[in-house]
Design an enzyme around this catalytic site. Structure first.
Site: not given
Length: 413
Positions: A154, A191
């Site tokens: 990401t 994450t």
């Protein structure tokens, strides 16, 4: 010397694996966003997941799958939407995803594991996923590791992969891995996503134990910003295609396999920490002299996660007082007069007493790390000793720059 060597191939280096990564239209950027890892045979599966009370649908799904059956053949990962905090419909989307990829691969949906990453509170774009599944299956390749690594990221600036090879029973055994993570990184799984493949023959019980210990010494020992997320998943497959003798109990061969698994996880973990949002260098903290390894790691993690320490490193300020303060608040008892602190080769505190050192040279050491070769000469070493115990622990982090705020202030806009 390590009892293994680095090889090329990432997650497709072990025998019997294929991988793929494509653009399915899940990310607004139009970058690759759907990855698939596939074992040609049923593989022993293990997983370690986020400790957050708010968990993504894929995490709940994988936990249930692995409790029911400790094996799998496929891992499907979408990037763009975290599918966390999305309620009942988010979980139904997960079930549909598993069934769709299972049908496309002609396997049972019980042999499918899932992972998601992206913006929390957003469901998977199911129309894009449905149309992307046939494409990602068609793209499967024995050389598809790099494509898969690129499709799971990401805010990462670089992809993260590694493959190692050793010998067990006179036959080569390989472990490969890919990972993603840049922000919302903190011990207890952050994450981040990590996928590991192995071609050894190992019992499910041992494989899960090995992975849990490897996670503690790698992914649970990194920090970027103190935030733990909702989607953290470390999934490892072992398909037995090396045709080596089965490892079913603890011994020399199990120890060797776990050591190599830990090395793979530590490489990926350090790559994640180095790629922390806005980071300019990697920070490695080693604590010695503790009562046990757990205590040493706790102090190391506290130092690596200190915003004041991280800011000082970014400012190239050899402010060892911040290191001492972080060690002192880590919750591990030790005698202050035993404390020793080194920054690189600069000894700053000995037996709890401050020492004279060349501040300009120490600052230059920090500046040099910021321009060093990736994961080679870009590491700031902090060494702390707290006594005469046998406990040794390490943790990794990164400096805290202005860009971290900028990146996260604009993440959804």
């Amino acid at each position: 010397m390590a009892d293994w060597q680095e090889i090329t191939g990432g997650i497709t280096a072990p025998r019997g694996y294929q991988a793929a990564g494509i653009t399915a239209g899940l990310k607004p950027s139009g970058l690759p966003d759907l990855a698939l890892i596939f074992s040609e045979v049923e593989a022993i599966a293990a997983g370690v997941f986020t400790t957050s009370q708010v968990k993504a649908a894929c995490v709940e799904y994988c936990r249930q799958r692995l409790q029911a059956k400790q094996s799998a053949r496929a891992i499907l990962c979408n990037a763009g939407q975290a599918n966390a905090a999305t309620g009942t419909q988010g979980y139904l989307d997960t079930l549909e995803s598993a069934l769709a990829i299972a049908q496309a691969l002609n396997i049972s949906s019980e042999s499918v594991l899932l992972a998601s990453t992206g913006v929390i509170g957003q469901r998977i774009k199911m129309d894009a996923l449905r149309s992307g599944i046939p494409k990602v299956v068609a793209a499967l390749s024995e050389t598809g590791s790099d494509a898969a690594a690129g499709a799971i990221i990401t805010t990462d600036l670089v992809t993260k992969s590694i493959a190692l090879e050793t010998t067990i029973g006179d036959r080569p055994v390989r472990i490969g891995g890919i990972a993603k993570g840049s922000g919302m990184i903190h011990p207890n799984m952050a994450t981040m996503l990590a996928f590991v493949t192995c071609d050894a023959v190992v019992s499910p019980h041992l494989w899960q134990q090995m992975l849990a210990r490897a996670a503690d010494r790698s992914f649970n020992s990194i920090t970027v910003d103190g935030d733990t997320s909702t989607n953290d998943s470390l999934i490892a497959l072992a398909n037995g295609q090396s045709r080596t003798p089965a490892i079913i109990e603890w011994g020399a061969e199990a120890e060797k396999l776990e050591a190599m698994l830990t090395a793979v996880c530590q490489h990926l973990a350090k790559a994640i920490a180095r790629d922390g949002e806005g980071a300019t260098c990697l920070i490695e903290v080693e604590v010695t002299g503790a009562h046990d390894e757990l205590s040493a790691r706790q102090i190391a993690r506290t130092i690596a996660g200190s915003s004041l320490v991280k800011s000082a490193i970014f400012g190239r300020d050899p402010n060892w007082g911040r290191i001492a303060a972080a060690a002192g608040r880590a919750g591990v008892p030790f005698e202050q007069e035993n404390l020793q602190i080194k920054l690189g080769n600069f000894l700053m505190l000995e037996n709890g007493q401050p020492l004279q050192f060349d501040r300009a040279a120490a600052s230059a050491y920090l500046k040099k790390a910021a321009t060093g070769a990736y994961l080679q000469q870009d590491t700031v070493l902090i060494s702390v000793n707290i006594g005469n115990g046998h406990g040794v622990g390490k943790a990794w982090g990164c400096d805290l720059s202005y860009d971290y705020v900028k990146i996260n202030a604009e993440y959804t806009t």
